[in-house]
Motif scaffolding. Structure first.
Motif, PDB file in Angstrom:
ATOM      1  N   GLU A  21       0.819  -1.205   0.000  1.00  0.00           N
ATOM      2  CA  GLU A  21       0.000   0.000   0.000  1.00  0.00           C
ATOM      3  C   GLU A  21       0.859   1.264   0.000  1.00  0.00           C
ATOM      4  OE1 GLU A  21      -0.302  -2.454   2.019  1.00  0.00           O
ATOM      5  OE2 GLU A  21      -2.267  -3.380   1.642  1.00  0.00           O
ATOM      6  N   PHE A  22       1.987   1.223   0.697  1.00  0.00           N
ATOM      7  CA  PHE A  22       2.840   2.405   0.740  1.00  0.00           C
ATOM      8  C   PHE A  22       3.465   2.682  -0.627  1.00  0.00           C
ATOM      9  CE2 PHE A  22       6.924   4.510   1.456  1.00  0.00           C
ATOM     10  CZ  PHE A  22       6.515   5.617   2.192  1.00  0.00           C
ATOM     11  N   VAL A  23       3.827   1.636  -1.365  1.00  0.00           N
ATOM     12  CA  VAL A  23       4.407   1.833  -2.694  1.00  0.00           C
ATOM     13  C   VAL A  23       3.405   2.520  -3.613  1.00  0.00           C
ATOM     14  CG1 VAL A  23       5.330   0.650  -4.716  1.00  0.00           C
ATOM     15  CG2 VAL A  23       5.970  -0.120  -2.433  1.00  0.00           C
ATOM     16  N   ASP A  24       2.177   2.000  -3.639  1.00  0.00           N
ATOM     17  CA  ASP A  24       1.157   2.605  -4.497  1.00  0.00           C
ATOM     18  C   ASP A  24       0.855   4.033  -4.055  1.00  0.00           C
ATOM     19  OD1 ASP A  24       0.966   0.279  -5.972  1.00  0.00           O
ATOM     20  OD2 ASP A  24      -0.596  -0.561  -4.687  1.00  0.00           O
ATOM     21  N   LEU A  25       0.809   4.263  -2.760  1.00  0.00           N
ATOM     22  CA  LEU A  25       0.543   5.605  -2.261  1.00  0.00           C
ATOM     23  C   LEU A  25       1.654   6.578  -2.643  1.00  0.00           C
ATOM     24  CD1 LEU A  25      -1.229   7.451  -0.508  1.00  0.00           C
ATOM     25  CD2 LEU A  25       0.063   6.681   1.465  1.00  0.00           C
ATOM     26  N   LEU A  26       2.902   6.151  -2.532  1.00  0.00           N
ATOM     27  CA  LEU A  26       4.026   7.016  -2.873  1.00  0.00           C
ATOM     28  C   LEU A  26       4.059   7.316  -4.371  1.00  0.00           C
ATOM     29  CD1 LEU A  26       6.564   8.478  -1.930  1.00  0.00           C
ATOM     30  CD2 LEU A  26       7.831   6.346  -2.222  1.00  0.00           C
ATOM     31  N   VAL A  27       3.796   6.313  -5.199  1.00  0.00           N
ATOM     32  CA  VAL A  27       3.796   6.531  -6.645  1.00  0.00           C
ATOM     33  C   VAL A  27       2.670   7.478  -7.044  1.00  0.00           C
ATOM     34  CG1 VAL A  27       3.474   5.397  -8.880  1.00  0.00           C
ATOM     35  CG2 VAL A  27       4.940   4.352  -7.152  1.00  0.00           C
ATOM     36  N   ASP A  28       1.479   7.289  -6.476  1.00  0.00           N
ATOM     37  CA  ASP A  28       0.362   8.192  -6.782  1.00  0.00           C
ATOM     38  C   ASP A  28       0.677   9.614  -6.352  1.00  0.00           C
ATOM     39  OD1 ASP A  28      -0.954   6.013  -7.760  1.00  0.00           O
ATOM     40  OD2 ASP A  28      -2.112   5.651  -5.931  1.00  0.00           O
ATOM     41  N   LEU A  29       1.308   9.767  -5.201  1.00  0.00           N
ATOM     42  CA  LEU A  29       1.663  11.099  -4.731  1.00  0.00           C
ATOM     43  C   LEU A  29       2.709  11.743  -5.652  1.00  0.00           C
ATOM     44  CD1 LEU A  29       1.319  13.233  -2.520  1.00  0.00           C
ATOM     45  CD2 LEU A  29       3.119  12.087  -1.229  1.00  0.00           C
ATOM     46  N   ALA A  30       3.681  10.945  -6.098  1.00  0.00           N
ATOM     47  CA  ALA A  30       4.692  11.480  -7.006  1.00  0.00           C
ATOM     48  C   ALA A  30       4.073  11.867  -8.355  1.00  0.00           C
ATOM     49  CB  ALA A  30       5.797  10.442  -7.221  1.00  0.00           C
ATOM     50  N   LEU A  31       3.079  11.108  -8.806  1.00  0.00           N
ATOM     51  CA  LEU A  31       2.380  11.473 -10.042  1.00  0.00           C
ATOM     52  C   LEU A  31       1.661  12.807  -9.897  1.00  0.00           C
ATOM     53  CD1 LEU A  31       0.893   8.019 -11.152  1.00  0.00           C
ATOM     54  CD2 LEU A  31       2.680   9.334 -12.306  1.00  0.00           C
ATOM     55  N   ARG A  32       1.017  13.009  -8.747  1.00  0.00           N
ATOM     56  CA  ARG A  32       0.333  14.287  -8.535  1.00  0.00           C
ATOM     57  C   ARG A  32       1.316  15.443  -8.450  1.00  0.00           C
ATOM     58  NH1 ARG A  32      -2.790  11.119  -4.956  1.00  0.00           N
ATOM     59  NH2 ARG A  32      -1.685  12.001  -3.163  1.00  0.00           N
ATOM     60  N   LYS A  33       2.527  15.165  -7.986  1.00  0.00           N
ATOM     61  CA  LYS A  33       3.542  16.218  -7.909  1.00  0.00           C
ATOM     62  C   LYS A  33       4.208  16.472  -9.255  1.00  0.00           C
ATOM     63  CE  LYS A  33       3.160  17.160  -3.565  1.00  0.00           C
ATOM     64  NZ  LYS A  33       2.705  18.503  -3.118  1.00  0.00           N
ATOM     65  N   GLY A  34       3.912  15.639 -10.263  1.00  0.00           N
ATOM     66  CA  GLY A  34       4.480  15.849 -11.581  1.00  0.00           C
ATOM     67  C   GLY A  34       5.830  15.209 -11.791  1.00  0.00           C
ATOM     68  N   VAL A  35       6.189  14.187 -11.037  1.00  0.00           N
ATOM     69  CA  VAL A  35       7.470  13.496 -11.218  1.00  0.00           C
ATOM     70  C   VAL A  35       7.405  12.690 -12.518  1.00  0.00           C
ATOM     71  CG1 VAL A  35       9.086  11.839 -10.234  1.00  0.00           C
ATOM     72  CG2 VAL A  35       7.850  13.408  -8.734  1.00  0.00           C
ATOM     73  N   PRO A  36       8.328  12.860 -13.423  1.00  0.00           N
ATOM     74  CA  PRO A  36       8.253  12.163 -14.719  1.00  0.00           C
ATOM     75  C   PRO A  36       8.669  10.696 -14.603  1.00  0.00           C
ATOM     76  CG  PRO A  36      10.221  13.518 -14.636  1.00  0.00           C
ATOM     77  CD  PRO A  36       9.468  13.808 -13.378  1.00  0.00           C
ATOM     78  N   VAL A  86       7.415   8.089 -13.446  1.00  0.00           N
ATOM     79  CA  VAL A  86       7.296   7.384 -12.171  1.00  0.00           C
ATOM     80  C   VAL A  86       6.345   6.203 -12.274  1.00  0.00           C
ATOM     81  CG1 VAL A  86       5.429   8.837 -11.288  1.00  0.00           C
ATOM     82  CG2 VAL A  86       6.969   7.712  -9.684  1.00  0.00           C
ATOM     83  N   GLU A  87       5.373   6.295 -13.207  1.00  0.00           N
ATOM     84  CA  GLU A  87       4.429   5.193 -13.346  1.00  0.00           C
ATOM     85  C   GLU A  87       5.130   3.934 -13.864  1.00  0.00           C
ATOM     86  OE1 GLU A  87       1.175   2.971 -13.040  1.00  0.00           O
ATOM     87  OE2 GLU A  87       1.305   5.062 -12.386  1.00  0.00           O
ATOM     88  N   GLU A  88       6.159   4.154 -14.728  1.00  0.00           N
ATOM     89  CA  GLU A  88       6.886   3.005 -15.253  1.00  0.00           C
ATOM     90  C   GLU A  88       7.669   2.268 -14.178  1.00  0.00           C
ATOM     91  OE1 GLU A  88       6.807   5.943 -16.416  1.00  0.00           O
ATOM     92  OE2 GLU A  88       6.211   5.926 -18.528  1.00  0.00           O
ATOM     93  N   ARG A  89       7.952   2.934 -13.095  1.00  0.00           N
ATOM     94  CA  ARG A  89       8.752   2.312 -12.024  1.00  0.00           C
ATOM     95  C   ARG A  89       7.905   1.623 -10.969  1.00  0.00           C
ATOM     96  NH1 ARG A  89      13.585   5.707  -9.762  1.00  0.00           N
ATOM     97  NH2 ARG A  89      13.966   3.573  -9.058  1.00  0.00           N
ATOM     98  N   ARG A  90       6.597   1.673 -11.119  1.00  0.00           N
ATOM     99  CA  ARG A  90       5.738   1.057 -10.101  1.00  0.00           C
ATOM    100  C   ARG A  90       6.002  -0.437  -9.984  1.00  0.00           C
ATOM    101  NH1 ARG A  90       0.570   2.683  -8.074  1.00  0.00           N
ATOM    102  NH2 ARG A  90       0.484   4.312  -9.684  1.00  0.00           N
TER     103      ARG A  90
END
Length: 394
Positions: free
Chosen positions: A74-89, A91-95
């Protein structure tokens, strides 16, 4: 030899945990670069996980990023979603890469609970794959036998082999799951045995430690009995030289007990504590008691006189008594009582307790005298009416 193998396994587990934590920290740092402060980003993680069964605190985030603990899925998905909202390029590929690192760290962990979590997750994933293959097989059979059309036919043997392979993998995972649960149960039993041994050791240690004190107490009791017997013998020998009217029983030597040399002093009633107080203390306490008696008696009599007036007790008069007169009278009496108690001495002294008793008795007597005396005693009734008139309540 076994110790070397265990050290190698531990080092491998720590390496995989460190790789996983480093990947999480990289994503976190990228998101933090687009946030105002690290504290704000941690609060966002906490807020996003607030609706989950197990939210993540700031301490949990720190442990995950430092590699002290293995972050769950759950923490991994939460961190990736948060990074997506922040505009980190990118990042979805690294999930999926993060989840692969997480599963490797969980499988290499020595904690039974973490390994159990990983095995259960893998078991669920394989079940989903089996369901998917079963569905594809059913669709292929339906396409072949239901419609009978031309076109390329699916390789049913390959699908069946994949399904059998997946079932075999599920059996292996379930075996590993059973083994992990057995290890966890064994660890729990070993912990219970260790705790039981520790408790028994503490009891034995306490018994061994307290044994000398028990022996010493018994010796002191024996010495006390010998002293009492010696005192009784001396008193009996002394009675031989005393007149009959001055003789005492052997068990009443000197009228005291050797265990309480000041027995006579302790038998003195505590009521004499205030009588033995210094004269200035007694004068001040009695003065305060007299003032409190007069104030309470006068106000109680004024209240009864107001109630017995021809107009009766009006709402304005009642409010004046409740809001102004009685609170002021009681507050002044309380302050006088505190001053008298302070003059009487420390809270633990008998003098202070006796002074409080005297003031309390005087206060109760004053209220009773004011309430009853304004009805049956004309002087008190006259004083109550005069005080009510002076207050402007009559």
């Amino acid at each position: 030899m076994s110790s070397g193998i265990e050290d190698h396994e531990s080092s491998c587990g720590e390496q995989e945990k460190a790789d996983y934590a480093a990947a999480l920290a990289e994503i976190f740092d990228a998101a933090r670069a687009r946030a105002a402060r690290q504290k704000d980003l941690v609060k966002q993680v906490q807020g996003a996980s607030a609706n989950r069964p197990n939210g993540f605190s700031g301490k949990d985030v720190s442990l995950f990023l430092n590699g002290k603990d293995i972050a769950p899925r759950e923490f991994v998905d939460l961190l990736v979603d948060l990074a997506l909202r922040k505009g980190v390029p990118h990042v979805e590929e690294r999930r999926e890469d993060l989840h692969a690192l997480r599963r490797a760290a969980e499988m290499a962990s020595t904690s039974p609970s973490i390994r159990l979590r990983s095995v259960e997750e893998e078991n669920e994933r394989l079940k989903r794959e089996i369901d998917l293959l079963q569905k594809r097989l059913e669709e292929a059979e339906h396409a072949r036998y239901g419609y009978g059309g031309g076109g390329p036919q699916p390789d049913f043997h390959q699908l069946q082999a994949q399904l059998d392979n997946a079932n075999l993998h599920v059996d292996q995972i379930q075996g590993a799951l059973h083994t992990t649960r057995s290890h966890a149960e064994a660890n729990r039993q070993r912990l219970a045995v260790t705790v039981g041994r520790a408790v028994m050791a503490a009891i034995v240690s306490h018994t061994e430690t307290s044994a000398p004190f028990v022996a010493q107490t018994s010796q002191q009791q024996e010495s006390l009995d010998e002293a009492r017997q010696m005192l009784a013998d001396i008193q009996q020998r002394l009675n031989e030289f005393l007149p009959p009217d001055q003789r005492r029983a052997p068990g009443d030597a000197a009228g005291t007990d050797v265990t309480n040399p000041s027995g006579a002093a302790l038998a003195r009633p505590q009521g004499g504590a205030f009588a033995s107080a210094p004269r200035p203390v007694k004068i001040y306490v009695w003065t305060v008691a007299g003032i409190i008696t007069g104030v309470l008696c006068l106000n109680a009599a004024a209240f009864v006189s107001t109630c017995r007036a021809d107009t009766g007790l009006t709402l304005g008069q009642l409010l004046a008594y409740v809001v102004l007169v009685l609170p002021l009278a009681l507050g002044g009496c309380w302050l006088l009582t505190l001053s008298a108690m302070a003059v009487a001495g420390d809270p633990a002294t008998e003098t202070r307790r006796a002074a409080g008793t005297v003031i309390a008795l005087c206060a109760v007597t004053a209220v009773a005298a004011g309430l009853l005396g304004s009805i049956y005693l004309p002087p008190i009734a006259w004083a109550g009416r005069a005080w009510a008139n002076w207050l402007g309540l009559l």
